[in-house]
Design a protein around this motif. Sequence first.
Motif, PDB file in Angstrom:
ATOM      1  N   SER A   5       0.815  -1.263   0.116  1.00  0.00           N
ATOM      2  CA  SER A   5       0.075  -0.029   0.013  1.00  0.00           C
ATOM      3  C   SER A   5       0.969   1.383   0.247  1.00  0.00           C
ATOM      4  O   SER A   5       0.320   2.373  -0.074  1.00  0.00           O
ATOM      5  N   LEU A   6       2.026   1.158   0.375  1.00  0.00           N
ATOM      6  CA  LEU A   6       3.055   2.233   0.183  1.00  0.00           C
ATOM      7  C   LEU A   6       4.152   2.499  -0.968  1.00  0.00           C
ATOM      8  O   LEU A   6       4.629   3.214  -0.946  1.00  0.00           O
ATOM      9  N   SER A   8       3.609   3.326  -3.864  1.00  0.00           N
ATOM     10  CA  SER A   8       3.434   4.548  -4.609  1.00  0.00           C
ATOM     11  C   SER A   8       4.102   5.720  -4.133  1.00  0.00           C
ATOM     12  O   SER A   8       3.913   7.019  -4.743  1.00  0.00           O
ATOM     13  N   PHE A   9       4.654   5.581  -2.913  1.00  0.00           N
ATOM     14  CA  PHE A   9       5.025   6.900  -2.157  1.00  0.00           C
ATOM     15  C   PHE A   9       6.625   6.753  -2.292  1.00  0.00           C
ATOM     16  O   PHE A   9       7.137   5.541  -2.501  1.00  0.00           O
ATOM     17  N   SER A  27      -2.717   7.239   1.599  1.00  0.00           N
ATOM     18  CA  SER A  27      -3.495   5.831   1.041  1.00  0.00           C
ATOM     19  C   SER A  27      -4.342   5.254   2.191  1.00  0.00           C
ATOM     20  O   SER A  27      -4.978   4.509   2.306  1.00  0.00           O
ATOM     21  N   SER A  29      -2.912   3.947   4.785  1.00  0.00           N
ATOM     22  CA  SER A  29      -2.279   2.862   5.252  1.00  0.00           C
ATOM     23  C   SER A  29      -1.195   3.413   6.435  1.00  0.00           C
ATOM     24  O   SER A  29      -0.642   4.406   6.131  1.00  0.00           O
ATOM     25  N   GLU A  71       5.512  15.821   0.751  1.00  0.00           N
ATOM     26  CA  GLU A  71       5.172  14.297   0.695  1.00  0.00           C
ATOM     27  C   GLU A  71       6.328  13.797   1.835  1.00  0.00           C
ATOM     28  O   GLU A  71       7.393  14.203   1.735  1.00  0.00           O
ATOM     29  N   TYR A 114      -2.092  -6.811  -2.712  1.00  0.00           N
ATOM     30  CA  TYR A 114      -3.255  -6.521  -2.103  1.00  0.00           C
ATOM     31  C   TYR A 114      -3.492  -7.058  -0.646  1.00  0.00           C
ATOM     32  O   TYR A 114      -4.725  -7.114  -0.168  1.00  0.00           O
TER      33      TYR A 114
END
Length: 161
Positions: A5-6, A8-9, A27, A29, A71, A114
């Motif tokens: 879940s992380l 994309s950062f 997100s 998370s 960010e 996922y």
Amino acid sequence: MCDYSLLSFRNSLAIEGEHLLTYRFPSFSIGLASPAEIRAAALAQQQRDCRGSWWWRLKDWLFLSEPCSKEVAAVCIPPGARLRVVGIPASMQEEFGIGPVQDVTLIELSASAYEYRDAIQFTNGRRALLQDLHEGVYFEVLSLETIEPELEREEVRIRWS
């Protein structure tokens, strides 16, 4: 390792001795991040008025202008790393039979897509997902080296002796 879940950062690898905090990313998370980056992001949010119209936010996004908030990078830690956790919530202390400060091992529960996979294993063998912690739990990276292969080698040596 960073939870799926992380991914994309922006992220960085942890270093031994580093201090980290649990942080809720956009997100939703929970992951680990640098306290300095979390403070800088909060300060940037306060200094800039981000309550503009959706039109201004769209223009900022399209023309890649400075975002409303800085960010925060997710800090990735390899499985098997040893961490010290400070500020474990009282409810978790009671549920897991632990104290407010614990040395733990970071483990990966699954490689499935996922699914949250980052977890900590306490010295009593109990496990908890990072997602089960609230924001602001303090971590110190004690060691990035995994101890499992060494233990496996010792077990093999004992069996063949």
